[in-house]
Write a protein that holds these residues in place. Structure first.
Motif, PDB file in Angstrom:
ATOM      1  N   THR A 108       0.826  -1.201   0.000  1.00 28.16           N
ATOM      2  CA  THR A 108       0.000   0.000   0.000  1.00 28.16           C
ATOM      3  C   THR A 108       0.860   1.251   0.000  1.00 28.16           C
ATOM      4  OG1 THR A 108      -1.713  -1.187   1.244  1.00 28.16           O
ATOM      5  CG2 THR A 108      -1.867   1.214   1.188  1.00 28.16           C
ATOM      6  N   GLU A 109       1.971   1.212   0.741  1.00 25.88           N
ATOM      7  CA  GLU A 109       2.888   2.359   0.767  1.00 25.88           C
ATOM      8  C   GLU A 109       3.398   2.664  -0.627  1.00 25.88           C
ATOM      9  OE1 GLU A 109       6.481   4.527   0.639  1.00 25.88           O
ATOM     10  OE2 GLU A 109       6.453   2.360   0.299  1.00 25.88           O
ATOM     11  N   THR A 110       3.744   1.630  -1.382  1.00 32.90           N
ATOM     12  CA  THR A 110       4.223   1.832  -2.750  1.00 32.90           C
ATOM     13  C   THR A 110       3.145   2.484  -3.607  1.00 32.90           C
ATOM     14  OG1 THR A 110       5.681  -0.093  -2.594  1.00 32.90           O
ATOM     15  CG2 THR A 110       5.125   0.674  -4.799  1.00 32.90           C
ATOM     16  N   VAL A 111       1.909   2.024  -3.448  1.00 34.58           N
ATOM     17  CA  VAL A 111       0.806   2.574  -4.240  1.00 34.58           C
ATOM     18  C   VAL A 111       0.576   4.043  -3.912  1.00 34.58           C
ATOM     19  CG1 VAL A 111      -1.675   2.446  -4.702  1.00 34.58           C
ATOM     20  CG2 VAL A 111      -0.323   0.342  -4.530  1.00 34.58           C
ATOM     21  N   VAL A 112       0.441   4.383  -2.619  1.00 34.52           N
ATOM     22  CA  VAL A 112       0.125   5.767  -2.262  1.00 34.52           C
ATOM     23  C   VAL A 112       1.299   6.685  -2.579  1.00 34.52           C
ATOM     24  CG1 VAL A 112      -1.560   5.098  -0.512  1.00 34.52           C
ATOM     25  CG2 VAL A 112       0.811   5.482   0.176  1.00 34.52           C
ATOM     26  N   ARG A 113       2.531   6.169  -2.472  1.00 32.96           N
ATOM     27  CA  ARG A 113       3.698   6.992  -2.830  1.00 32.96           C
ATOM     28  C   ARG A 113       3.705   7.276  -4.327  1.00 32.96           C
ATOM     29  NH1 ARG A 113       8.815   4.652  -3.478  1.00 32.96           N
ATOM     30  NH2 ARG A 113       8.241   3.053  -1.966  1.00 32.96           N
ATOM     31  N   THR A 114       3.404   6.273  -5.121  1.00 35.22           N
ATOM     32  CA  THR A 114       3.340   6.471  -6.569  1.00 35.22           C
ATOM     33  C   THR A 114       2.288   7.516  -6.926  1.00 35.22           C
ATOM     34  OG1 THR A 114       4.029   4.180  -6.974  1.00 35.22           O
ATOM     35  CG2 THR A 114       2.912   5.321  -8.779  1.00 35.22           C
ATOM     36  N   ILE A 115       1.154   7.453  -6.253  1.00 36.28           N
ATOM     37  CA  ILE A 115       0.071   8.391  -6.534  1.00 36.28           C
ATOM     38  C   ILE A 115       0.446   9.804  -6.098  1.00 36.28           C
ATOM     39  CG2 ILE A 115      -2.304   9.014  -5.940  1.00 36.28           C
ATOM     40  CD1 ILE A 115      -2.812   5.939  -5.669  1.00 36.28           C
ATOM     41  N   THR A 116       0.962   9.963  -4.892  1.00 38.89           N
ATOM     42  CA  THR A 116       1.282  11.300  -4.396  1.00 38.89           C
ATOM     43  C   THR A 116       2.448  11.919  -5.159  1.00 38.89           C
ATOM     44  OG1 THR A 116       2.617  10.276  -2.634  1.00 38.89           O
ATOM     45  CG2 THR A 116       0.376  10.927  -2.091  1.00 38.89           C
ATOM     46  N   ASP A 117       3.367  11.088  -5.679  1.00 33.66           N
ATOM     47  CA  ASP A 117       4.475  11.613  -6.480  1.00 33.66           C
ATOM     48  C   ASP A 117       3.983  12.192  -7.804  1.00 33.66           C
ATOM     49  OD1 ASP A 117       6.288  10.940  -4.565  1.00 33.66           O
ATOM     50  OD2 ASP A 117       7.075   9.176  -5.586  1.00 33.66           O
ATOM     51  N   GLU A 118       2.848  11.707  -8.303  1.00 37.16           N
ATOM     52  CA  GLU A 118       2.322  12.150  -9.594  1.00 37.16           C
ATOM     53  C   GLU A 118       1.206  13.181  -9.448  1.00 37.16           C
ATOM     54  OE1 GLU A 118       1.308   9.510 -12.623  1.00 37.16           O
ATOM     55  OE2 GLU A 118       3.007   8.173 -12.355  1.00 37.16           O
ATOM     56  N   GLN A 119       0.874  13.550  -8.235  1.00 38.77           N
ATOM     57  CA  GLN A 119      -0.348  14.314  -8.027  1.00 38.77           C
ATOM     58  C   GLN A 119      -0.342  15.694  -8.670  1.00 38.77           C
ATOM     59  OE1 GLN A 119      -0.937  17.138  -5.858  1.00 38.77           O
ATOM     60  NE2 GLN A 119       1.249  17.465  -5.533  1.00 38.77           N
ATOM     61  N   GLU A 120       0.825  16.259  -8.977  1.00 40.23           N
ATOM     62  CA  GLU A 120       0.861  17.620  -9.513  1.00 40.23           C
ATOM     63  C   GLU A 120       0.104  17.722 -10.841  1.00 40.23           C
ATOM     64  OE1 GLU A 120       4.167  20.954 -10.877  1.00 40.23           O
ATOM     65  OE2 GLU A 120       4.734  19.356  -9.483  1.00 40.23           O
ATOM     66  N   ASP A 121       0.315  16.756 -11.748  1.00 36.74           N
ATOM     67  CA  ASP A 121      -0.334  16.806 -13.058  1.00 36.74           C
ATOM     68  C   ASP A 121      -1.595  15.955 -13.131  1.00 36.74           C
ATOM     69  OD1 ASP A 121       1.714  18.443 -14.076  1.00 36.74           O
ATOM     70  OD2 ASP A 121       2.977  16.698 -14.444  1.00 36.74           O
ATOM     71  N   MET A 122      -1.751  15.030 -12.219  1.00 43.68           N
ATOM     72  CA  MET A 122      -2.872  14.093 -12.281  1.00 43.68           C
ATOM     73  C   MET A 122      -4.157  14.734 -11.770  1.00 43.68           C
ATOM     74  SD  MET A 122      -3.142  10.371 -10.461  1.00 43.68           S
ATOM     75  CE  MET A 122      -2.688  11.111  -8.883  1.00 43.68           C
ATOM     76  N   GLU A 123      -5.237  14.567 -12.531  1.00 50.11           N
ATOM     77  CA  GLU A 123      -6.539  15.056 -12.105  1.00 50.11           C
ATOM     78  C   GLU A 123      -7.551  13.925 -11.945  1.00 50.11           C
ATOM     79  OE1 GLU A 123      -8.020  18.334 -14.306  1.00 50.11           O
ATOM     80  OE2 GLU A 123      -6.096  19.391 -14.334  1.00 50.11           O
ATOM     81  N   LEU A 124      -7.300  12.819 -12.625  1.00 47.99           N
ATOM     82  CA  LEU A 124      -8.176  11.654 -12.538  1.00 47.99           C
ATOM     83  C   LEU A 124      -7.330  10.433 -12.220  1.00 47.99           C
ATOM     84  CD1 LEU A 124     -10.264  12.168 -15.805  1.00 47.99           C
ATOM     85  CD2 LEU A 124     -10.946  12.826 -13.509  1.00 47.99           C
ATOM     86  N   LEU A 125      -7.828   9.590 -11.333  1.00 52.48           N
ATOM     87  CA  LEU A 125      -7.129   8.357 -10.980  1.00 52.48           C
ATOM     88  C   LEU A 125      -8.102   7.188 -11.087  1.00 52.48           C
ATOM     89  CD1 LEU A 125      -4.691   6.774  -9.776  1.00 52.48           C
ATOM     90  CD2 LEU A 125      -5.640   7.280  -7.516  1.00 52.48           C
ATOM     91  N   ILE A 126      -7.661   6.147 -11.784  1.00 54.83           N
ATOM     92  CA  ILE A 126      -8.447   4.911 -11.876  1.00 54.83           C
ATOM     93  C   ILE A 126      -7.625   3.795 -11.245  1.00 54.83           C
ATOM     94  CG2 ILE A 126      -9.490   3.217 -13.417  1.00 54.83           C
ATOM     95  CD1 ILE A 126      -9.907   5.491 -15.427  1.00 54.83           C
ATOM     96  N   LEU A 127      -8.162   3.152 -10.223  1.00 56.40           N
ATOM     97  CA  LEU A 127      -7.510   2.025  -9.577  1.00 56.40           C
ATOM     98  C   LEU A 127      -8.217   0.742 -10.005  1.00 56.40           C
ATOM     99  CD1 LEU A 127      -6.945   3.333  -5.931  1.00 56.40           C
ATOM    100  CD2 LEU A 127      -5.292   3.220  -7.790  1.00 56.40           C
ATOM    101  N   ASP A 128      -7.482  -0.108 -10.690  1.00 59.14           N
ATOM    102  CA  ASP A 128      -8.031  -1.380 -11.164  1.00 59.14           C
ATOM    103  C   ASP A 128      -7.711  -2.451 -10.123  1.00 59.14           C
ATOM    104  OD1 ASP A 128      -8.728  -3.707 -12.445  1.00 59.14           O
ATOM    105  OD2 ASP A 128      -7.887  -3.129 -14.381  1.00 59.14           O
ATOM    106  N   LEU A 129      -8.742  -2.917  -9.413  1.00 56.74           N
ATOM    107  CA  LEU A 129      -8.564  -3.843  -8.289  1.00 56.74           C
ATOM    108  C   LEU A 129      -8.891  -5.286  -8.644  1.00 56.74           C
ATOM    109  CD1 LEU A 129     -10.279  -1.661  -5.515  1.00 56.74           C
ATOM    110  CD2 LEU A 129      -7.889  -1.646  -6.227  1.00 56.74           C
ATOM    111  N   ARG A 130      -9.034  -5.590  -9.914  1.00 55.63           N
ATOM    112  CA  ARG A 130      -9.507  -6.922 -10.297  1.00 55.63           C
ATOM    113  C   ARG A 130      -8.535  -8.032  -9.908  1.00 55.63           C
ATOM    114  NH1 ARG A 130     -10.873  -5.820 -16.488  1.00 55.63           N
ATOM    115  NH2 ARG A 130      -9.026  -4.494 -16.199  1.00 55.63           N
ATOM    116  N   LYS A 131      -7.242  -7.718  -9.777  1.00 55.16           N
ATOM    117  CA  LYS A 131      -6.268  -8.748  -9.438  1.00 55.16           C
ATOM    118  C   LYS A 131      -5.820  -8.679  -7.978  1.00 55.16           C
ATOM    119  CE  LYS A 131      -4.466  -8.910 -14.168  1.00 55.16           C
ATOM    120  NZ  LYS A 131      -3.275  -8.694 -15.037  1.00 55.16           N
TER     121      LYS A 131
END
Length: 605
Positions: free
Chosen positions: A359-382
């Protein structure tokens, strides 16, 4: 946007700062005058990311937290069998400074109590110009990733008050556990306890143990994995002295405390934890440190009986909307807008167990990209296990997104995770069972924000359909004269896979879904079509059969160029028919190209 993990640590630090229980250790002058308000928390992951809150730069003496590291050096020098002849690995159930040696052999019960730690120091030998203590100091420094210094004032205080430890050294010498001058050994033991560290140093030292002996930032092998296994095993059973049983039950992490106010804890394969707070409890452990570890273990699911072993990365694929549009056919202007802003939508395909490290890896990846990102899609199927730490961190993430005007949606087939998050956040969260619908959601958001005039209207004339864009108005008029009007209610199956070509259908209003069939026979949603789109023309290919099942999602009106009308067009207006064929082929190639992109994304994931 601040990381949810950082937000959690800040809030935890603020809450526990109010705890004023305990007293700094009075046995040494330097610790007796420590500021009881000082409090720092630091987490270091096995890939070198550090989260910290409070007084993490405050230097203090390492004290008994030194014991597992000297024990590790002895194991590296001599091996577990030779070390085991001098020091056992059994819990003593006694306080850290208890005078207790095994009957007959005189061995200390374990290397975490003072007697065992002094015996461990005696096993470290000088090598060339490097004295025993300089080797110990350098060894600690290699764990911390920087040069650690000895405090002369703390050392002098240890020497002036260390009568009990001198007695232990003499007792060990009487049993020949210590084979050299016991005074020199105990002096070096005082020195190792007087090395100055801060919470960040200790977190990285703990993370090195968590990482199998490899420093998470320097990437050098400090100790061998077998040594780490032995050290962490003894820390689990003996690191918290006479409080070890309660600690293992409530926290469940290999740990070591020190009377200087520090505590380290290790979650193998994931992270190291360090806390500094001088006031101690009756067991000689930091009051706030124990409470912090207890809260972390509970809130983050860190207990070793729950944490599991980390496997492959939880992020199976990471891309933007540019790599995987929905398959909804749009006008040239709409496509241009989506292309211009596609990188503002990030898609993360997750998999495996979402525990702390994942989870730390996921939230770090998201927060590192947050400056340009406006939409986030999390695919939880796996995702196999969406654990409590994932729920906590994702809840904070969703709240952060909402506060910053960003949007998030989940690909969550059974809706279970969506329901949990929505309940925790007290808000509605967009969720879809499959990939195309989520991409369509993202495209609609982008168009609504940057070109609202291009959002699919309620109805569209045939002349404005995407397929007929390259066709002249004169040709369109000839085509329209041959069209038939039809209407389908929601749920009506318009065409099925395998049926022969019966015509090209131009959607005037409403929406339809296209469902394909995989090689294993399962069905999947391929695309959604709305006003201005067409379907049915794929059957004009060599097979002459429909490749998808088309179902009306709502009341849908279409105009149909039947196969008979197409034959009439070819007969009466061959040039118009040829231009129509070219337009259909162009549109088909565009869809094939997008399908190939989508397949590449799925294979990569």
């Amino acid at each position: 946007m601040k990381s949810p993990i950082q937000q959690y640590l800040d809030a935890l630090h603020e809450q526990l700062q109010a705890n004023t229980e305990g007293t700094p250790y009075q046995g040494i002058p330097a610790t007796a005058v420590a500021d009881p308000q000082k409090f720092g928390i630091c987490l270091a992951t096995v890939d070198g990311v550090v989260y910290e809150a409070g007084d993490t730069d405050e230097l203090f003496s390492i004290q008994s937290i030194s014991k597992p590291f000297t024990y590790a050096l002895a194991l590296e020098d001599l091996g577990s069998e030779a070390v085991g002849q001098k020091i056992d690995v059994e819990p003593s159930g006694d306080a850290f400074n208890e005078i207790s040696l095994q009957r007959g052999t005189g061995r200390p019960d374990n290397p975490m109590i003072n007697a065992g730690a002094i015996a461990a120091v005696s096993l470290i030998k000088s090598r060339g110009p490097r004295s025993r203590f300089s080797r110990i100091q350098d060894f600690y420094s290699s764990f911390a990733g920087r040069d650690l210094e000895l405090s002369s004032s703390v050392f002098n205080g240890e020497r002036m008050t260390g009568f009990r430890n001198r007695a232990l050294a003499q007792l060990l010498r009487s049993f020949e556990i210590i084979e050299d001058d016991p005074d020199g050994v105990v002096e070096d033991y005082f020195r190792q306890c007087s090395i100055m560290v801060n919470a960040r140093d200790l977190a990285l030292m703990a993370a090195t143990l968590a990482n199998g002996g490899v420093h998470p930032r320097e990437h050098n092998q400090v100790v061998e994995p077998e040594t780490v296994q032995n050290v962490l095993s003894v820390m689990t059973t003996c690191g918290m002295y006479d409080d070890a049983g309660s600690w293992t039950t409530s926290v469940g992490l290999p740990a070591k405390s020190g009377v200087g106010g520090g505590i380290i804890a290790v979650l193998p394969g994931q992270l190291g934890i360090a806390i500094y707070s001088p006031p101690l409890d009756a067991h000689g452990s930091s009051v706030r440190g124990v409470e912090t570890c207890t809260r972390l273990a509970r809130d983050m699911g860190l207990h070793f009986m729950r944490s599991g072993r980390p496997g492959r990365s939880s992020i199976r694929s990471h891309y933007t909307l540019r790599d995987s549009f929905s398959g909804v056919r749009r006008t040239t202007e709409s496509v241009e807008v989506l292309e211009a802003h596609a990188d503002k939508c990030v898609i993360l395909e997750l998999g495996g167990d979402l525990l702390f490290a994942e989870t730390e890896t996921v939230v770090r990846t998201i927060t590192d990209e947050q400056e340009d990102m406006e939409l986030l899609i999390l695919d939880l199927r796996k995702v196999d296990d969406f654990g409590p730490v994932a729920l906590r961190m994702m809840t904070q993430l969703v709240s952060n997104f909402e506060a910053e005007g960003k949007s998030i949606c989940l690909i969550d087939p059974d809706g279970a995770v969506t329901s949990q998050l929505a309940s925790e956040c007290s808000m509605t969260i967009a969720s879809f069972p499959g990939h195309p619908a989520a991409m369509e959601w993202a495209e609609t958001h982008i168009l609504e924000r940057f070109a609202p005039e291009l959002v699919s209207p309620q109805s569209v004339d045939v002349a404005a359909t995407a397929t007929l864009e390259p066709v002249s108005p004169e040709d369109v008029q000839k085509i329209e004269e041959l069209l038939e009007d039809r209407r389908y209610e929601a749920g009506h199956v318009i065409r099925r896979i395998g049926q022969p070509f019966t015509g090209i259908q131009f959607i005037v209003s409403g929406r339809v879904s296209l469902t394909g069939r995989a090689t294993d026979g399962s069905r999947f949603r391929q695309a959604t079509l709305g006003p201005g789109m067409t379907f049915g023309e794929i059957a004009l290919g060599a097979s002459g059969q429909q490749q998808t099942t088309v179902t009306a999602l709502e009341t849908t009106k279409v105009r149909v160029l039947t196969h008979h009308a197409l034959e009439d067009l070819e007969k009466d207006h061959p040039d118009t028919a040829l231009r129509l064929w070219k337009a259909i082929a162009r549109d088909a190639y565009t869809r094939v190209e997008q399908t190939m992109k989508d397949n590449a994304i799925r294979l990569r994931g």
